[in-house]
Design an enzyme around this catalytic site. Structure first.
Site, PDB file in Angstrom:
ATOM      1  N   PRO A   9       0.795  -1.232   0.000  1.00 13.25           N
ATOM      2  CG  PRO A   9      -0.062  -1.071   2.143  1.00 13.25           C
ATOM      3  CD  PRO A   9       0.565  -2.044   1.195  1.00 13.25           C
ATOM      4  CG  ASN A  10      -0.257   4.290   1.327  1.00 15.93           C
ATOM      5  OD1 ASN A  10      -1.218   4.858   0.829  1.00 15.93           O
ATOM      6  ND2 ASN A  10      -0.313   3.703   2.501  1.00 15.93           N
ATOM      7  NE  ARG A  17       3.995   6.676   1.633  1.00 13.34           N
ATOM      8  CZ  ARG A  17       4.245   5.436   2.011  1.00 13.34           C
ATOM      9  NH1 ARG A  17       4.748   4.562   1.167  1.00 13.34           N
ATOM     10  NH2 ARG A  17       3.998   5.062   3.233  1.00 13.34           N
ATOM     11  CE1 TYR A  22       8.882   5.122   2.834  1.00 15.54           C
ATOM     12  CE2 TYR A  22       7.334   6.957   2.942  1.00 15.54           C
ATOM     13  CZ  TYR A  22       7.814   5.757   3.448  1.00 15.54           C
ATOM     14  OH  TYR A  22       7.230   5.190   4.548  1.00 15.54           O
ATOM     15  CG  ASN A  73       8.414  -2.001   0.121  1.00 14.82           C
ATOM     16  OD1 ASN A  73       7.917  -2.107   1.252  1.00 14.82           O
ATOM     17  ND2 ASN A  73       8.960  -0.875  -0.322  1.00 14.82           N
ATOM     18  CB  ALA A  76       1.585   0.030   6.315  1.00 19.17           C
ATOM     19  CG  ASP A  86       0.047 -17.499   8.565  1.00 23.54           C
ATOM     20  OD1 ASP A  86       1.104 -17.561   9.225  1.00 23.54           O
ATOM     21  OD2 ASP A  86      -1.083 -17.448   9.099  1.00 23.54           O
ATOM     22  CD  GLU A  97      11.042  -7.324   5.938  1.00 21.88           C
ATOM     23  OE1 GLU A  97      11.351  -8.406   6.490  1.00 21.88           O
ATOM     24  OE2 GLU A  97      10.667  -6.327   6.560  1.00 21.88           O
ATOM     25  CG  HIS A  99      11.270  -2.198   4.378  1.00 21.16           C
ATOM     26  ND1 HIS A  99       9.894  -2.188   4.304  1.00 21.16           N
ATOM     27  CD2 HIS A  99      11.604  -3.330   5.033  1.00 21.16           C
ATOM     28  CE1 HIS A  99       9.422  -3.265   4.909  1.00 21.16           C
ATOM     29  NE2 HIS A  99      10.441  -3.977   5.350  1.00 21.16           N
ATOM     30  CB  SER A 101      12.531   4.419   4.893  1.00 19.63           C
ATOM     31  OG  SER A 101      11.511   3.537   5.342  1.00 19.63           O
ATOM     32  NE  ARG A 106      10.219   6.019   8.394  1.00 19.55           N
ATOM     33  CZ  ARG A 106       9.206   5.850   7.537  1.00 19.55           C
ATOM     34  NH1 ARG A 106       9.282   4.889   6.635  1.00 19.55           N
ATOM     35  NH2 ARG A 106       8.154   6.637   7.576  1.00 19.55           N
TER      36      ARG A 106
HETATM   37  C1  DQA Z   1       8.304   1.050   3.656  1.00 20.00           C
HETATM   38  C2  DQA Z   1       8.421   1.237   5.180  1.00 20.00           C
HETATM   39  C3  DQA Z   1       7.091   0.986   5.860  1.00 20.00           C
HETATM   40  O1  DQA Z   1       7.216   1.169   7.268  1.00 20.00           O
HETATM   41  C4  DQA Z   1       6.049   1.962   5.355  1.00 20.00           C
HETATM   42  O2  DQA Z   1       4.793   1.659   5.911  1.00 20.00           O
HETATM   43  C5  DQA Z   1       5.973   2.013   3.863  1.00 20.00           C
HETATM   44  C6  DQA Z   1       7.197   1.919   3.079  1.00 20.00           C
HETATM   45  C7  DQA Z   1       9.592   1.430   2.911  1.00 20.00           C
HETATM   46  O3  DQA Z   1       9.759   0.997   1.772  1.00 20.00           O
HETATM   47  O4  DQA Z   1      10.433   2.148   3.456  1.00 20.00           O
HETATM   48  O5  DQA Z   1       4.913   2.228   3.304  1.00 20.00           O
HETATM   49  O6  DQA Z   1       8.019  -0.315   3.392  1.00 20.00           O
END
Ligand code: DQA
Length: 141
Positions: A9-10, A17, A22, A73, A76, A86, A97, A99, A101, A106
């Site tokens: 999401p986002n 954003r 980011y 990624n 949230a 799962d 995994e 990210h 950031s 954080r």
């Molecule tokens: C994120 C870090 C997450 O905590 C955050 O909710 C995101 C982006 C990152 O790529 O830094 O939406 O996954």
């Protein structure tokens, strides 16, 4: 090798954003650069984004037998989703995994990743390079 890149999401808002956190690259910019690098190494890839947790779960389930690795990624949902954890365990596809950031630098609620224990590893804090490093980690595996 066929790699599935999944974005939660986002992340469709990257570029507009919170650029201080980011950066300015859009998700499309990241995809284009990943494809360039994957092509060089004769790696096939798919790159998707959704705001829906269930869709991520379905995509992970459907990856079985199609993709050799997942780069995720989960945004949230990283910090909340037992369902994603799962799904990763269920399909047993090596998952990295990522990210943009550094989640550990954080807010405290971002320090905990529910998916980290079922992933091969975590790459966090390098901006778009987090994705390129994940690809690098999979090349030759
Ligand atoms: C994120 C870090 C997450 O905590 C955050 O909710 C995101 C982006 C990152 O790529 O830094 O939406 O996954």
């Amino acid at each position: 090798m066929n790699i599935l890149f999944l974005n939660g999401p986002n992340l469709n808002l990257l570029g507009q954003r919170e650029p201080g956190i980011y950066g300015n690259a859009t998700l499309r910019d990241i995809e284009v650069e990943l494809r360039r690098r994957a092509d060089q190494s004769q790696i096939e890839m798919d790159f998707r984004q959704t705001n829906a947790e269930g869709e991520l779960v379905s995509w992970i389930q459907q990856a079985k037998g199609v993709f050799d690795a997942i780069v995720l990624n989960a945004a949230a949902y990283t910090h909340t989703s037992i369902a994603l954890r799962d799904a990763i365990s269920a399909v047993a596809i090596p998952t990295i995994e990522v990210h943009l950031s550094n989640i550990h630098a954080r807010e405290e609620f971002r320090h905990k990743s529910l998916i980290a224990p079922v992933c091969v590893g975590q790459i966090s804090g390098f901006g778009p390079k987090s994705y390129y490093l994940a690809l690098e980690a999979l090349i030759g595996v």
